[in-house]
Write a protein that holds these residues in place. Sequence first.
Motif, PDB file in Angstrom:
ATOM      1  N   ARG A   1       1.057  -1.227   0.195  1.00  0.00           N
ATOM      2  CA  ARG A   1      -0.095  -0.066   0.016  1.00  0.00           C
ATOM      3  C   ARG A   1       0.986   1.220   0.025  1.00  0.00           C
ATOM      4  NH1 ARG A   1      -4.371  -0.851   4.521  1.00  0.00           N
ATOM      5  NH2 ARG A   1      -5.113   1.432   3.621  1.00  0.00           N
ATOM      6  N   PRO A   2       0.577   2.139  -0.990  1.00  0.00           N
ATOM      7  CA  PRO A   2       1.560   3.235  -1.125  1.00  0.00           C
ATOM      8  C   PRO A   2       1.646   4.227   0.381  1.00  0.00           C
ATOM      9  CG  PRO A   2       0.184   3.231  -2.877  1.00  0.00           C
ATOM     10  CD  PRO A   2      -0.378   2.097  -2.034  1.00  0.00           C
ATOM     11  N   LEU A   3       0.549   4.178   1.072  1.00  0.00           N
ATOM     12  CA  LEU A   3       0.449   4.825   2.283  1.00  0.00           C
ATOM     13  C   LEU A   3       1.635   4.122   3.411  1.00  0.00           C
ATOM     14  CD1 LEU A   3      -0.662   6.961   4.130  1.00  0.00           C
ATOM     15  CD2 LEU A   3      -2.386   5.323   4.903  1.00  0.00           C
ATOM     16  N   ALA A   4       1.532   2.931   3.258  1.00  0.00           N
ATOM     17  CA  ALA A   4       2.659   2.321   4.033  1.00  0.00           C
ATOM     18  C   ALA A   4       4.232   2.618   3.893  1.00  0.00           C
ATOM     19  CB  ALA A   4       2.385   0.806   3.860  1.00  0.00           C
ATOM     20  N   THR A   5       4.495   3.062   2.521  1.00  0.00           N
ATOM     21  CA  THR A   5       5.489   3.173   2.363  1.00  0.00           C
ATOM     22  C   THR A   5       6.083   4.693   2.901  1.00  0.00           C
ATOM     23  OG1 THR A   5       5.119   4.353   0.000  1.00  0.00           O
ATOM     24  CG2 THR A   5       5.606   1.865   0.273  1.00  0.00           C
ATOM     25  N   TRP A   6       5.095   5.422   3.082  1.00  0.00           N
ATOM     26  CA  TRP A   6       5.493   6.659   3.567  1.00  0.00           C
ATOM     27  C   TRP A   6       5.199   6.782   5.212  1.00  0.00           C
ATOM     28  CZ3 TRP A   6       8.293  10.091   1.277  1.00  0.00           C
ATOM     29  CH2 TRP A   6       8.375  10.115  -0.120  1.00  0.00           C
ATOM     30  N   LEU A   7       4.323   5.861   5.706  1.00  0.00           N
ATOM     31  CA  LEU A   7       4.057   6.009   7.156  1.00  0.00           C
ATOM     32  C   LEU A   7       5.260   5.314   7.870  1.00  0.00           C
ATOM     33  CD1 LEU A   7       2.189   5.983   9.644  1.00  0.00           C
ATOM     34  CD2 LEU A   7       1.276   4.063   9.080  1.00  0.00           C
ATOM     35  N   ALA A   8       5.966   4.358   7.081  1.00  0.00           N
ATOM     36  CA  ALA A   8       7.088   3.659   7.671  1.00  0.00           C
ATOM     37  C   ALA A   8       8.220   4.890   7.874  1.00  0.00           C
ATOM     38  CB  ALA A   8       7.615   2.482   6.944  1.00  0.00           C
ATOM     39  N   PRO A   9       8.643   5.443   7.104  1.00  0.00           N
ATOM     40  CA  PRO A   9       9.499   6.538   7.417  1.00  0.00           C
ATOM     41  C   PRO A   9       8.939   7.799   8.316  1.00  0.00           C
ATOM     42  CG  PRO A   9       9.503   6.216   5.026  1.00  0.00           C
ATOM     43  CD  PRO A   9       8.206   5.534   5.598  1.00  0.00           C
ATOM     44  N   THR A  10       7.802   7.822   8.543  1.00  0.00           N
ATOM     45  CA  THR A  10       7.104   8.996   9.469  1.00  0.00           C
ATOM     46  C   THR A  10       7.403   8.589  10.786  1.00  0.00           C
ATOM     47  OG1 THR A  10       5.150   9.482   7.807  1.00  0.00           O
ATOM     48  CG2 THR A  10       5.061  10.206  10.083  1.00  0.00           C
ATOM     49  N   LEU A  11       7.342   7.159  11.094  1.00  0.00           N
ATOM     50  CA  LEU A  11       7.815   6.648  12.490  1.00  0.00           C
ATOM     51  C   LEU A  11       9.132   7.106  12.994  1.00  0.00           C
ATOM     52  CD1 LEU A  11       6.300   3.000  12.192  1.00  0.00           C
ATOM     53  CD2 LEU A  11       5.396   4.901  12.989  1.00  0.00           C
ATOM     54  N   PHE A  12      10.316   6.909  11.942  1.00  0.00           N
ATOM     55  CA  PHE A  12      11.435   7.538  12.231  1.00  0.00           C
ATOM     56  C   PHE A  12      11.529   8.757  12.356  1.00  0.00           C
ATOM     57  CE2 PHE A  12      12.081   3.229  10.439  1.00  0.00           C
ATOM     58  CZ  PHE A  12      13.245   2.975  11.147  1.00  0.00           C
ATOM     59  N   LEU A  13      10.931   9.747  11.833  1.00  0.00           N
ATOM     60  CA  LEU A  13      10.782  11.074  12.023  1.00  0.00           C
ATOM     61  C   LEU A  13      10.541  11.337  13.490  1.00  0.00           C
ATOM     62  CD1 LEU A  13      10.642  14.224  10.873  1.00  0.00           C
ATOM     63  CD2 LEU A  13       8.192  13.923  10.729  1.00  0.00           C
ATOM     64  N   PHE A  14       9.351  10.732  13.854  1.00  0.00           N
ATOM     65  CA  PHE A  14       8.824  10.869  15.318  1.00  0.00           C
ATOM     66  C   PHE A  14       9.886  10.510  16.194  1.00  0.00           C
ATOM     67  CE2 PHE A  14       4.091  12.065  15.621  1.00  0.00           C
ATOM     68  CZ  PHE A  14       4.197  12.589  14.345  1.00  0.00           C
ATOM     69  N   TYR A  15      10.384   9.073  15.945  1.00  0.00           N
ATOM     70  CA  TYR A  15      11.276   8.487  16.933  1.00  0.00           C
ATOM     71  C   TYR A  15      12.461   9.389  17.299  1.00  0.00           C
ATOM     72  CZ  TYR A  15      14.717   5.779  19.049  1.00  0.00           C
ATOM     73  OH  TYR A  15      15.801   5.303  20.000  1.00  0.00           O
ATOM     74  N   VAL A  16      13.068   9.423  16.014  1.00  0.00           N
ATOM     75  CA  VAL A  16      14.279  10.490  16.290  1.00  0.00           C
ATOM     76  C   VAL A  16      14.263  11.731  16.969  1.00  0.00           C
ATOM     77  CG1 VAL A  16      16.307  11.189  14.961  1.00  0.00           C
ATOM     78  CG2 VAL A  16      15.442   9.150  14.474  1.00  0.00           C
ATOM     79  N   ALA A  17      13.152  12.627  16.696  1.00  0.00           N
ATOM     80  CA  ALA A  17      12.949  13.607  16.990  1.00  0.00           C
ATOM     81  C   ALA A  17      12.915  13.538  18.688  1.00  0.00           C
ATOM     82  CB  ALA A  17      11.341  14.182  16.750  1.00  0.00           C
ATOM     83  N   ALA A  18      12.020  12.446  19.212  1.00  0.00           N
ATOM     84  CA  ALA A  18      11.764  12.336  20.763  1.00  0.00           C
ATOM     85  C   ALA A  18      13.258  12.036  21.157  1.00  0.00           C
ATOM     86  CB  ALA A  18      10.975  11.109  20.997  1.00  0.00           C
ATOM     87  N   GLU A  19      14.171  11.115  20.781  1.00  0.00           N
ATOM     88  CA  GLU A  19      15.370  10.824  21.337  1.00  0.00           C
ATOM     89  C   GLU A  19      16.377  11.624  21.182  1.00  0.00           C
ATOM     90  OE1 GLU A  19      19.375   8.356  19.714  1.00  0.00           O
ATOM     91  OE2 GLU A  19      17.578   7.295  19.414  1.00  0.00           O
ATOM     92  N   MET A  20      16.441  12.299  19.984  1.00  0.00           N
ATOM     93  CA  MET A  20      17.452  13.416  20.002  1.00  0.00           C
ATOM     94  C   MET A  20      17.048  14.664  20.733  1.00  0.00           C
ATOM     95  SD  MET A  20      19.799  11.929  18.486  1.00  0.00           S
ATOM     96  CE  MET A  20      21.007  13.047  18.394  1.00  0.00           C
ATOM     97  N   GLY A  21      15.783  14.786  20.598  1.00  0.00           N
ATOM     98  CA  GLY A  21      15.261  16.238  21.342  1.00  0.00           C
ATOM     99  C   GLY A  21      15.486  16.087  22.865  1.00  0.00           C
ATOM    100  N   THR A  22      15.167  14.952  23.481  1.00  0.00           N
ATOM    101  CA  THR A  22      15.637  14.634  25.001  1.00  0.00           C
ATOM    102  C   THR A  22      17.290  14.822  25.034  1.00  0.00           C
ATOM    103  OG1 THR A  22      13.703  13.290  24.825  1.00  0.00           O
ATOM    104  CG2 THR A  22      15.410  13.157  26.820  1.00  0.00           C
TER     105      THR A  22
END
Length: 385
Positions: free
Chosen positions: A203-224
Motif C-alpha cells: 500500500r503506497p501509504l505504508a511506504t510513507w508511514l514507515a518513514p514517518t515513524l522514524f521522524l517521530f522516534y528520532v525527534a523524541a530521542e535526539m530532542g531529549t
Amino acid sequence: MAHLILLAIVYLSFISLGLPDGILGVAWPAIRADMGQPLAAVGAITITMTICSATASFFAGPIAKRMGTGAVVATSCLMTALALLGFSVAPSFGWLISLAVPLGLGAGAVDASLNHFVAAHYSSRHMNWLHGFWGVGATTGPLIMGLALASTGGWALGVRSIGLMQLTLAVVLWATLSLWAKEHSKPPTGEDAHGEVVFQPVRPLATWLAPTLFLFYVAAEMGTGLWAASILVTDRGLTQAQAGIWVSVYFGSITAGRFAVGLIANRLGNRTLVRLGIAVAALGALVFALPGVFGSAASFGLVLMGLGCAPVFPSLMHETARRFPEDVARTVIGRQMTFAYAGGSVIPAGFGLLATWAGLGAVMPVVVVILLALLALAVALDRMT
C-alpha cells in the motif's frame, strides 16, 4: 568463516560511522578560537552535513542496487576519510563547510546501505547489535578528541587520527569486496509451497508511514538528548557537570540496552520490541517530565527512557525488509534515514522555540505526546503490513 568476517566488517563499519558524530561538539571551542568564528557558526557545518546526509540516504537504495552494497560502503568510507583528513589541514572556516559536503554524503550513504544490508541478510539480534556498535563509535570519537586536546596536538590531531582510522577501514573494505557479493539473504518472511517469499500487496501509504515513524522516534530521542541538560540545570538546579553525567547515562543506556535486547530480539520479534520499547520510553519521559511528582528520582526517567528507546530504531529498521519486497524495502529504508535526519535536526530545534515561548518545562510533555503518537502509528503500520 567468510560469513563471520563480513559480519565483523559490518560491525566495524558502523563503529566507524559513529566515530565522527560526536567530535564536532567537543572540538568546536578550539576550532572557533583558531579560526575566529562566533559560537553559532557551527550551525553552518551541521546543517550542511545534515542536508547532504539526508540526500545521500534518500538515493542510497537505487545506487546500492546498481553498484552493490560493498562498493557503496567502501566508496563512502573513503570519502569520509578524505574529508576528515581535509578537515585537519583546512586553512579557513569556508573549507570546513565545503568538506562537510563529502562528509555528510558519505555518512548518509553508509547509514542507509548498511541498514538495508543487515535488515535483509541478518537477524533482529544483529540489527540491534549493529546500532549498539554505532554507540561504541559515538562514545569513542569524543574520547579520542578529548585525548588529543588534552595533549599538545590540538583538535587537528584528533580529527586526523579518526580520519586515518576511516582510511584504514576503507582499504579493508576495498580489499574484501568479494565477500559482500557472496552473502545471500535468508528469506525475511514466510515462504509459500514453492519456496518463494510471500508479501502482502504494497500500500503506497505504508511506504510513507514507515518513514514517518522514524521522524517521530528520532525527534523524541535526539530532542531529549539535546535539551535534557538545559532542563536539569535551569529547572532542576543541577550543575553543568551533573547534567552532563545524566545525559551521558541517557545515551549510555540506549547503547547498553541495544546489546542486551540483541540477546532476546529473535525470540520476541521486532513488532513486540517496538511496542514495548515505545511504551517504556514514554513512561520514562513522563517520569522525567514530572519532578513535582517524583522529586529527585525524576532524573532516573532518563535511564528508563533510554532503555525503552534502545530497540525501537533497529527493530523498526529490521522489520522494513519483512514488510516490503526487496526493491521497495531499499527505497523505504532510504526514506526512513532521510526522515530520521529531519527528525533529529528540525524538531529538536523547534523545541528551542517552544522553550523560549512556554519554558523548558514544556519540552518533555511534548516528547511524551510524540512517543504516544508514535505508538499509535506503529500499531497502524503493523495492521497495514
